[in-house]
Every structure is written in C-alpha cells, then in structure tokens.
Design an enzyme around this catalytic site. Structure first.
Site, PDB file in Angstrom:
ATOM      1  N   ALA A  11      45.681 -26.466  35.460  1.00  0.00           N
ATOM      2  CA  ALA A  11      45.854 -27.878  35.082  1.00  0.00           C
ATOM      3  C   ALA A  11      45.150 -28.272  33.787  1.00  0.00           C
ATOM      4  O   ALA A  11      45.165 -29.438  33.413  1.00  0.00           O
ATOM      5  CB  ALA A  11      45.428 -28.825  36.203  1.00  0.00           C
ATOM      6  N   ALA A  12      44.574 -27.316  33.062  1.00  0.00           N
ATOM      7  CA  ALA A  12      43.910 -27.668  31.800  1.00  0.00           C
ATOM      8  C   ALA A  12      44.911 -28.224  30.792  1.00  0.00           C
ATOM      9  O   ALA A  12      44.650 -29.244  30.132  1.00  0.00           O
ATOM     10  CB  ALA A  12      43.194 -26.453  31.227  1.00  0.00           C
ATOM     11  N   GLY A  13      46.059 -27.569  30.669  1.00  0.00           N
ATOM     12  CA  GLY A  13      47.084 -28.068  29.759  1.00  0.00           C
ATOM     13  C   GLY A  13      47.616 -29.426  30.178  1.00  0.00           C
ATOM     14  O   GLY A  13      47.832 -30.314  29.344  1.00  0.00           O
ATOM     15  N   ASP A  14      47.837 -29.606  31.474  1.00  0.00           N
ATOM     16  CA  ASP A  14      48.311 -30.896  31.985  1.00  0.00           C
ATOM     17  C   ASP A  14      47.285 -31.996  31.725  1.00  0.00           C
ATOM     18  O   ASP A  14      47.638 -33.131  31.393  1.00  0.00           O
ATOM     19  CB  ASP A  14      48.585 -30.795  33.488  1.00  0.00           C
ATOM     20  CG  ASP A  14      49.682 -29.798  33.824  1.00  0.00           C
ATOM     21  OD1 ASP A  14      50.563 -29.579  32.973  1.00  0.00           O
ATOM     22  OD2 ASP A  14      49.648 -29.237  34.934  1.00  0.00           O
TER      23      ASP A  14
END
Length: 295
Positions: A243-246
C-alpha cells in the site's frame, strides 16, 4: 456535499502471510504470521485520500459475504461515502500477500466481485476521479469519459500494469506509475531518475499533462509543463511496502484537491508513503494527516 475525490476501483480482502523469504517452486516453507486486512488498490487509495482530509466517495463492488461487509464498514469508518459500493452475488475480491523479511511483497489477486463493477454516471460526481486497473478496463474508460465531461481532473494509476486504451490516454490528466509500470508503458527500461525522466516525457506525449514515476528508495520523478523534477526519498527502516504506492497517490490527490501545488502534493505523498512502509498491512498502515504534521 459533493465529494472532492471519487475513487472508481477495487475492494479486496488481503490475506497476508509474513515469511523469512519467498519459497522456490515446489518448496514448502513455514510462515511467520498470518492476518487479514482490508485492501484493494481502489479502497486503499480512497482511505489514503480520506485520512489526508479529503471528502471521498468510493464506487465499487463487493460480494454478499462477510468480507464484503467488513470492507464496506471499514471505508465508512474512515468517513468515506459508500452509497455506491454495491453488494453483488458471488465472492468479494481477495489478494494473497506474501511479505518477506526485507519488507518486499508478492501479491496474487482473485478479482471476484470487482469484475462486475459498472460505471454509473449518477455515481460519478466530484472534482477528481482516481482510477486503477483492478476493475474492467471498459468501465474505467466510461468513468473517465463521464467525469472528464463534468470538468473533473482524471488521475490514473495503471496498476496492475497493462496497456491502456487509446481513448483513455486522451482522458487522463495525471498518471502515477512505479518503475515497472513506467517501463512497460514507455517501452523503456526505468532504473533511476534519469531513465524515469525519459519514460515520463515519452508518456506525456500520449496525453497526460503530468507524469509521475515513483522509484522506491530513489524517490519520485515528476514531469509536467514546468519540466522534470526529482524528489529524493526519506530514509527509513522498511517493514512492509504493501500500500505504499496507494498511500502516495491518495496523499497527493488529497493535497491537490486542497489546492496545494504539484510539488507540495508530491512531498506530502512521499511523507505519507514513508510512514506507511514502517507498518504492516494495507489500510492498517496508511497514516493520517496529523501524523504527517507531527513530523
């Protein structure tokens, strides 16, 4: 009130296994731990937007099962409008996530109800539309067309990576990619800020006015009418990159919806993603605005 950001996308229940290392083909390893966590790129990005202070509406599909009810309730608990999250026959989407000792993840998705999502023009009203590739691409194009006609800014995250239809390129204002997605879409190998700049410039010629490439520990590359800029990453011990990109995208969109400049929005995205990777899980790892302010 009209939402500032509409997220048209997926909702999955993440089934997370932590391992010392990923098994080789045919090999069985003992895992370290297991937990479930609300996820899906669409839902994650909606949560990231909401926790950064934006008014958010989610448009998606879940199954008529416990996972679906849990996902819908989790979004509502973050203040997200879930009036257009439909429950349909069949199973809710799931993602099987394996996280190794270095925090790197390997993900397998079973779309389930996400494959039944339809673009309803009545559900699509806001200042920004945020899209991904975990729901039917034909419906993604219809959603972009409907929102662009209403004057919204269309933000595309082409993940999981796939080739986008020609019409969609003409409807996207901002595209946010990691190095793998940028490499695929630009037909160039992206390994560093210089190659990311080449890929972003190539992709801008296909339609988007702004192309952003996230490079993990190498930071973020932005290309728009003001030129190409590189923003370094913040050093931190990585626990889990899920979820880092999100989180980056959600924080960026929330900042833009609040009237911040693109550069300020990118910096907020980097701050939020930096906190995210120090925690386990998808939505459980996404920080709130006050946590960024405290840093």
């Amino acid at each position: 009130m009209t939402p500032e950001i509409v997220v048209f996308g997926s909702l999955n229940m993440d089934l997370v296994v932590r391992v010392a290392r990923a098994p080789r083909g045919g090999e069985t390893l003992q895992g370290l731990s297991f937990f479930t966590n609300p996820g899906g790129k669409g839902a994650n990005q909606a949560v990231a937007c909401a926790r950064q202070g934006a008014r958010v509406a989610m448009v998606g599909c879940v199954g008529e099962d416990d996972f679906g009810r849990t996902l819908r309730n989790a979004l509502a608990a973050d203040g997200i409008d879930v009036a257009h999250v439909r429950a349909v026959e069949g199973s809710t989407g799931v993602a099987v996530v394996m996280v190794d000792a270095e925090g790197e993840n390997r993900i397998t998705i079973v779309p389930g109800a996400n494959d039944l999502l339809k673009a309803d023009p009545e559900a699509l009203a806001g200042h920004y539309l945020l899209l991904q590739c975990e729901v039917p691409m034909a419906e993604v194009v219809l959603a972009a067309r409907a929102m662009r006609a209403k004057g919204a800014t269309v933000v595309m995250n082409p993940a999981p990576v796939c080739q986008l239809p020609d019409e969609l390129w003409s409807l996207v204002d901002i595209i946010v990619m990691n190095e793998i997605e940028a490499s695929e879409l630009a037909s160039l190998t992206v390994t560093d800020p210089a190659s990311a700049a080449n890929a972003a410039s190539s992709i801008r010629r296909r339609g988007p006015s702004t192309a952003i490439v996230t490079l993990g520990s190498q930071g973020v590359l932005v290309a728009d009418d003001a030129g190409c800029r590189h923003f370094p990453a913040l050093e931190v011990r990585v626990v889990d990159t899920t979820a880092a990109g999100d989180t980056f995208i959600g924080a960026l969109c929330a900042a833009r919806a609040a009237g911040q400049s693109m550069d300020a929005a990118v910096l907020r995205g980097i701050q939020a993603a930096t906190i995210c990777v120090t925690r386990s899980g998808a939505q459980s790892s996404i920080p709130y605005l006050h946590e960024l302010d405290a840093r």
